[in-house]
Design a protein around this motif. Sequence first.
Motif, short mmCIF file in Angstrom:
data_model
loop_
_atom_site.label_atom_id
_atom_site.label_comp_id
_atom_site.label_asym_id
_atom_site.label_seq_id
_atom_site.Cartn_x
_atom_site.Cartn_y
_atom_site.Cartn_z
N LYS A 199 -20.03 -4.67 -10.25
CA LYS A 199 -19.62 -6.07 -10.38
C LYS A 199 -19.53 -6.45 -11.85
O LYS A 199 -18.58 -7.12 -12.27
N LEU A 200 -20.49 -6.02 -12.63
CA LEU A 200 -20.47 -6.28 -14.06
C LEU A 200 -19.21 -5.71 -14.71
O LEU A 200 -18.54 -6.40 -15.47
N LYS A 201 -18.90 -4.49 -14.39
CA LYS A 201 -17.71 -3.86 -14.97
C LYS A 201 -16.46 -4.64 -14.61
O LYS A 201 -15.59 -4.87 -15.46
N ALA A 202 -16.35 -5.05 -13.36
CA ALA A 202 -15.18 -5.80 -12.91
C ALA A 202 -15.11 -7.17 -13.58
O ALA A 202 -14.03 -7.59 -14.03
N VAL A 232 -25.46 -12.39 -17.51
CA VAL A 232 -26.52 -12.31 -16.51
C VAL A 232 -26.50 -10.94 -15.85
O VAL A 232 -27.55 -10.30 -15.68
N SER A 233 -25.33 -10.46 -15.51
CA SER A 233 -25.21 -9.15 -14.89
C SER A 233 -25.69 -8.04 -15.82
O SER A 233 -26.40 -7.13 -15.39
N VAL A 234 -25.32 -8.12 -17.08
CA VAL A 234 -25.74 -7.10 -18.05
C VAL A 234 -27.25 -7.11 -18.20
O VAL A 234 -27.89 -6.06 -18.23
N LEU A 235 -27.82 -8.29 -18.29
CA LEU A 235 -29.27 -8.38 -18.44
C LEU A 235 -29.98 -7.74 -17.26
O LEU A 235 -30.96 -7.02 -17.44
N LEU A 236 -29.49 -8.00 -16.08
CA LEU A 236 -30.13 -7.43 -14.91
C LEU A 236 -29.96 -5.91 -14.88
O LEU A 236 -30.85 -5.19 -14.45
N ALA A 237 -28.84 -5.42 -15.39
CA ALA A 237 -28.60 -3.99 -15.38
C ALA A 237 -29.24 -3.27 -16.55
O ALA A 237 -29.73 -2.15 -16.42
N ALA A 238 -29.27 -3.91 -17.72
CA ALA A 238 -29.73 -3.22 -18.93
C ALA A 238 -31.23 -3.31 -19.15
O ALA A 238 -31.77 -2.50 -19.89
N ALA A 239 -31.88 -4.27 -18.54
CA ALA A 239 -33.30 -4.44 -18.81
C ALA A 239 -34.13 -4.44 -17.54
O ALA A 239 -34.85 -5.39 -17.25
N PRO A 240 -34.10 -3.35 -16.77
CA PRO A 240 -34.86 -3.34 -15.53
C PRO A 240 -36.36 -3.43 -15.75
O PRO A 240 -37.10 -3.81 -14.86
N ALA A 241 -36.83 -3.08 -16.92
CA ALA A 241 -38.27 -3.13 -17.19
C ALA A 241 -38.79 -4.56 -17.20
O ALA A 241 -39.98 -4.79 -17.01
N LEU A 242 -37.90 -5.51 -17.41
CA LEU A 242 -38.32 -6.89 -17.49
C LEU A 242 -38.20 -7.62 -16.16
O LEU A 242 -38.72 -8.71 -16.01
N ALA A 243 -37.49 -7.03 -15.23
CA ALA A 243 -37.28 -7.67 -13.94
C ALA A 243 -38.07 -6.95 -12.86
O ALA A 243 -38.64 -5.90 -13.09
N GLN A 244 -38.07 -7.53 -11.67
CA GLN A 244 -38.72 -6.88 -10.56
C GLN A 244 -37.88 -5.68 -10.14
O GLN A 244 -36.69 -5.63 -10.41
N ILE A 259 -24.28 -1.55 -7.20
CA ILE A 259 -23.39 -2.66 -6.84
C ILE A 259 -23.32 -3.65 -8.00
O ILE A 259 -22.24 -4.11 -8.37
N LEU A 260 -24.45 -3.96 -8.59
CA LEU A 260 -24.51 -4.88 -9.72
C LEU A 260 -23.72 -4.34 -10.91
O LEU A 260 -22.98 -5.07 -11.55
N LYS A 261 -23.89 -3.06 -11.20
CA LYS A 261 -23.17 -2.46 -12.33
C LYS A 261 -21.66 -2.50 -12.11
O LYS A 261 -20.90 -2.78 -13.03
#
Length: 158
Positions: A36-39, A11-23, A32-34
């Motif tokens: 958290k994803l790494k951790a 879920v974290s990767v999707l939010l970080a890797a595909a910003p064109a698909l999200a708001q 912060i999200l990135k």
Amino acid sequence: MLSKLMCGVVVSVLLAAAPALAQPVSDTNMEILKEKLKADKKLLIAGNMDLTDAEAKQFWPVYDSYQKELDGINKQLGQTIKDYADAFNKGNVPNDTAKKLLGEALSVEEQEVKLKRTYADKLGKVLPATKVARYIQLENKIRALIRFELAQQIPLVY
């Protein structure tokens, strides 16, 4: 533990890797999200590698280097997705644009395989083959889940 944490990582990767698909997300929130994803990903890997102290000392610097290079590939993938979303939102995607985007998508896949081979060799110098294989399996599982989620969200080209 693997599946619950892996879902969170995906879920974290999707939010970080595909910003064109999200708001739109602010740059601060994205950072912060990135982080958290790494951790979360590192926790997932650590919990499944069963490394000795000596192995861990050798493994984590190679892991960090791999993640840094993988981040570059992820950025290319994100840009390709954004370019596709831009083209798709204008209507039917022209043949020349589709050909260009397909080439970029295949290039990302090729780079990812090449990176895995390179780092499997590097890890093979510091870990037993079974642990190298386990690590590559973990990376493959994470990437497969990401690709599955992306495939569900990205419409077919027309």
